[in-house]
Design an enzyme around this catalytic site. Structure first.
Site, mmCIF file in Angstrom:
data_model
loop_
_atom_site.group_PDB
_atom_site.id
_atom_site.type_symbol
_atom_site.label_atom_id
_atom_site.label_comp_id
_atom_site.label_asym_id
_atom_site.label_seq_id
_atom_site.Cartn_x
_atom_site.Cartn_y
_atom_site.Cartn_z
ATOM 1 N N ARG A 154 0.835 -1.251 0.011
ATOM 2 C CA ARG A 154 0.007 -0.083 0.117
ATOM 3 C C ARG A 154 0.817 1.214 0.074
ATOM 4 N NH1 ARG A 154 -4.342 -2.886 3.945
ATOM 5 N NH2 ARG A 154 -2.217 -3.889 4.635
ATOM 6 N N ILE A 155 2.088 1.202 0.946
ATOM 7 C CA ILE A 155 2.592 2.664 0.884
ATOM 8 C C ILE A 155 3.586 2.667 -0.422
ATOM 9 C CG2 ILE A 155 4.592 3.755 2.209
ATOM 10 C CD1 ILE A 155 3.549 2.352 4.857
ATOM 11 N N ARG A 232 12.031 -0.403 8.010
ATOM 12 C CA ARG A 232 12.712 -0.648 8.950
ATOM 13 C C ARG A 232 14.324 -0.626 8.836
ATOM 14 N NH1 ARG A 232 8.761 0.163 11.221
ATOM 15 N NH2 ARG A 232 7.291 -1.120 12.396
ATOM 16 N N GLU A 261 17.212 1.925 16.827
ATOM 17 C CA GLU A 261 16.981 3.028 17.324
ATOM 18 C C GLU A 261 16.669 3.528 18.915
ATOM 19 O OE1 GLU A 261 13.177 3.384 14.901
ATOM 20 O OE2 GLU A 261 14.104 3.212 13.256
ATOM 21 N N HIS A 279 12.483 8.601 12.690
ATOM 22 C CA HIS A 279 11.710 7.735 12.704
ATOM 23 C C HIS A 279 10.135 8.534 12.607
ATOM 24 C CE1 HIS A 279 9.942 3.132 12.902
ATOM 25 N NE2 HIS A 279 9.174 4.049 12.321
HETATM 26 C C1 GLV Z 1 5.824 2.417 12.339
HETATM 27 O O1 GLV Z 1 7.106 2.394 12.094
HETATM 28 C C2 GLV Z 1 5.035 1.585 12.105
HETATM 29 O O2 GLV Z 1 5.232 0.231 11.608
HETATM 30 O O3 GLV Z 1 3.771 1.879 11.865
#
Ligand code: GLV
Length: 313
Positions: A154-155, A232, A261, A279
């Site tokens: 989706r992203i 990630r 992180e 992030h």
């Molecule tokens: C953030 O890193 C998420 O997985 O929504």
């Protein structure tokens, strides 16, 4: 609730359920022992959404709760949960997709524009009063580039839509060819890295993608290459990336995520042309509230015996 989640979730769940907050218990082990037989749902979140607290929801942890039916995660990524173990033990897992897609794609594009045109460095230049001496140096350009999307979910699709508007060529690699995607498909990550000069990392984290972007992939991306990672940190071999940037194997990088992180390698911080964000992919009020609401709505749907809104496959 093993980790401190946003107030919206805590307050909504306290109204509807008996909520045990493991993260604020004086003796967490004792609390687990005391409530283990009653717990039917776990609400958790990836560390960036849980005040930085890392709490892997492992098979061993879930096994402590014999009546457990669902783990609702705040975050679209769920590499903090052993979802395979959950599935094998008939425990549902939900995440928070869709509501953060456009926000995260905006962040990805902001990072890309910033990395290629060096806007962060240019602003630091202005603030340091250096403009008084001479103009900021010329930079690389987005013009004529090919975007390689690693992970056409989706992203990834939302980023590709933006890239079309910016006149980029688009190619992609995913675990499998997406039937609804017309961009050219590359059969491997290496092939993708060879075919593009911007590598956009949008795949989920976890063991299957650990260090997938390695020295060889960076070499294939080439000296004009730009790496953008909004997925990630674990997906990129960070040591190989540092070396590639130091030696000019690739041009630059835009990174929103890191392997450990909030610890960012000093070598990356020392390189002025690399763009680094803490992030913040989904980190607007409106999007984070929508994600929080989705955690609650999944748990309410489960409690009411309705279909879950966003179960992971
Ligand atoms: C953030 O890193 C998420 O997985 O929504």
């Amino acid at each position: 609730m093993p980790v401190p989640l946003p107030r919206l979730i805590v307050e909504a769940l306290e109204l509807e359920f008996r909520l045990h907050k493991l993260w604020s218990a004086p003796d967490p082990d004792a609390l687990v022992k005391q409530v283990a037989g009653d717990v039917r749902a776990i609400a958790t979140g990836v560390n960036i959404l849980a005040e930085g607290v890392n709490f892997p929801v492992t098979g061993d942890f879930m096994a402590k709760f014999p009546k457990l039916e669902i783990v609702a995660n705040l975050g679209v990524g769920y590499d903090n949960i052993d979802a395979k173990w959950a599935a094998a033990n008939k425990i549902a897992v939900t995440n928070t997709p869709d509501v953060l897609t456009e926000e995260t794609a905006d962040t990805a594009f902001g990072l890309l524009l910033n990395a290629v045109r060096q806007f962060s460095a240019a602003e630091r230049y202005l603030r340091a009063g250096k403009w008084q001496e001479r103009a900021f140096p010329l930079t690389a350009s987005l013009r004529g580039r090919t975007l390689g999307v690693f992970g056409m979910g989706r992203i990834g699709k939302a980023i590709a839509r933006r890239a079309e508007g910016f006149g980029l060529n688009i190619v992609y690699h995913s675990r499998r060819k997406a039937p609804d995607v017309l961009y050219p498909y590359c059969a491997s990550l290496l092939e993708l890295a060879k075919a593009c000069d911007i590598l956009m990392v949008v795949v989920p984290g976890g063991p299957e993608t650990r260090n997938a972007v390695n020295a060889e992939a960076l070499e294939a991306l080439g000296p004009d290459g730009i790496l953008v990672n909004i997925a990630r940190g674990t997906v990129v071999d960070e040591k190989a990336l540092v070396a590639a940037l130091q030696k000019g194997v690739i041009l630059t990088a835009g990174l929103d995520v890191f392997a450990d992180e909030p610890n960012v390698p000093q070598e990356l911080i020392a390189m002025d042309h690399v763009v680094l964000l803490p992030h913040v992919g989904s980190a607007s009020h409106v999007t984070r509230d929508a994600m929080a609401r989705l955690v609650v709505d999944n748990l309410l749907a489960w409690r009411d015996g309705k279909p879950l809104l966003t179960p992971v496959s």
